[in-house]
Design an enzyme around this catalytic site. Structure first.
Site, PDB file in Angstrom:
ATOM      1  N   HIS A  43      -0.554 -44.800   6.819  1.00 17.61           N
ATOM      2  CA  HIS A  43      -0.807 -45.799   7.866  1.00 17.61           C
ATOM      3  C   HIS A  43      -1.982 -45.376   8.747  1.00 17.61           C
ATOM      4  CE1 HIS A  43       3.667 -46.263   7.141  1.00 17.61           C
ATOM      5  NE2 HIS A  43       3.256 -47.501   6.942  1.00 17.61           N
ATOM      6  N   ARG A 193       9.783 -44.049   2.933  1.00 22.55           N
ATOM      7  CA  ARG A 193      11.058 -43.816   2.252  1.00 22.55           C
ATOM      8  C   ARG A 193      11.183 -42.389   1.704  1.00 22.55           C
ATOM      9  NH1 ARG A 193      10.486 -49.598   0.646  1.00 22.55           N
ATOM     10  NH2 ARG A 193      12.284 -50.719   1.498  1.00 22.55           N
TER      11      ARG A 193
END
Lengths: 300, 300
Positions: A43, A193
């Protein structure tokens, strides 16, 4: 950095900022980086690219319930808004949009945006309705922020293809900017995740990047190699890892996502489109995805 | 007045106009009046309202193939761009957008916007897929023009409800402005499709407005009147016209479009929402729609 939880307030602030710049003769460029939070270096790379290319960077953090299936991990999806805000601040984000589910869906939405064909394959086959949830929420975010550019990670290669198709078909006035996968030093593709993985599963998961990079090398170097040959080796390699349970291992045109026939040559001299080699594999309860994109032969 | 056939050119001109005004400290309001052309006084009333309320008026004229069923009248839908441009000029339109089918759909669209529930009833039941075509093209037009307000005629009451729902659910940054039905002196609701009617059919079609206005009067004046009673009289009245073939005659909440039960009172003192009385009736090959909306009891 300003934080918003309210759609109307964010929209007014964006309009005010755009208008004020215009009164001074400047047409500002606004970037949107839509995320589900629990931000990592992947990100951060989107935010840095957005920061470098635009005047104002908007980060949205929203775990979107309608893109999760009933047996998926919506409830337990990792969240850490405080750490996210610190990362956003460090990366020079201007506006963070952190809406509640009630703010985004005051009533259950009756309206959906659906992309056909591209959403039936790969992750779409294992996660029915997932991409309809993605396109619908991305449509909402694009309407709220009205960015000039929106940044997406190539780890979700199918998502990039689906959103690009939506933008093209519906004439959204935005440029979709795909950004390369960011990997750990040992090759594991960054994912929020990954936090679900046990130490043993994390070690086992390295098989994905290792096998994909080997597949890419083979396609890029072996003359006359076919999709079927690359696929067979990739399946064998991942299948040899005892903890890996394959959901899919596939080769498709990119961004069209039409399957490439097993007999088709994918060596670089024969590639007429970019080619996606994509995998989805479960380690314990955690489903990971990874991919490489083979770039097409440059036209002579 | 400027005419555009190209999306990019229109968009650039709109941005330029908006930006130039902003450099002078003015935030202009842009109106979109989306039509399928063959303009009549109903369209003119939308243009006049748009003109009065905004700085810049964009009229789009596009007969949208994807909202027509395979056995509907896409090919023979009446077209007269020259007359339309003259009317637009008269009404003070700034920009006319007249795209070709190829400009709007360079490839068949893979992406659709779909509103659930509201599109299954009334015209949606007789015209499967129609409203998906409408919401998809209106979404495209809203993205192309990015208006502050968009104007729609209440003759297509269900269309107004469906589009308002889409705008709400997807956070489109636009105000939907519904405008009253315009009728001929003898009551016939204006429609581009009226041109299909023979003289005899046109005369017969007056039964629609006559019966609807009688239904409205009954609901507004008769104490304790039920939906079933109003509906029965309306069906009898239209059914008594030999040339009329009823597609539907219904009473529904507006804009939610939930059906109103036959036993429910719809007299003014009991109305908790606006109530739509809508009909679709064929005269020869021509399907006409018309409606009245009963406004809800003002809250004490």
């Amino acid at each position: 950095m300003m934080t918003f939880t309210n759609i109307r307030t964010l929209r007014e602030q964006l309009k005010e900022t755009r208008f004020t710049a215009a009164t001074k003769g400047k047409q500002i460029k606004i970037a949107l980086v839509p995320t589900m939070g629990f931000l990592h270096e992947g990100h951060a790379s989107l935010l840095r690219k957005a920061r470098a290319e635009n005047d104002l960077v908007v980060l949205s953090i929203f775990v979107n319930p309608i893109q999760f299936g009933p047996n998926e991990d919506f409830e337990r999806y990792p969240r850490d808004p405080e750490k996210d805000l610190a990362l956003a601040e460090r990366e020079g984000v201007d506006f963070v949009f952190l809406p509640s589910v009630e703010e985004m869906y005051p009533q259950p939405t009756r309206t959906g945006i659906k992309v056909a064909d591209l959403t039936d394959v790969l992750c779409g086959a294992s996660r029915p309705g997932h991409f309809d949830g993605v396109t619908t929420v991305v449509g909402k975010l694009l309407h709220i922020v009205q960015p000039d550019r929106a940044y997406f990670g190539q780890k979700d290669a199918q998502q990039v293809a689906v959103i690009a198709q939506m933008v093209l078909d519906l004439n959204f006035d935005v440029e979709i900017v795909p950004c390369p996968i960011v990997r750990e030093a040992d090759g594991l593709a960054l994912s929020s995740r990954n936090v679900y993985l046990s130490a043993e599963e994390r070690q086992a998961a390295l098989v994905l990047s290792r096998s994909l990079l080997a597949a890419q090398a083979k396609a890029d170097t072996v003359a006359n190699v076919t999709a079927g040959e690359v696929l067979a080796e990739l399946r064998d390699s991942i299948g040899a890892e005892p903890l890996a349970v394959i959901d899919y291992v596939e080769i498709a045109e990119f961004p069209g996502l039409a399957p490439v026939a097993g007999g088709d040559r994918i060596d670089v001299s024969e590639r007429r489109s970019d080619v996606l080699i994509a995998v989805a594999v479960k380690f314990g309860n955690t489903r990971l995805i990874d991919n490489v994109i083979l770039t097409k032969k440059v036209n002579d």
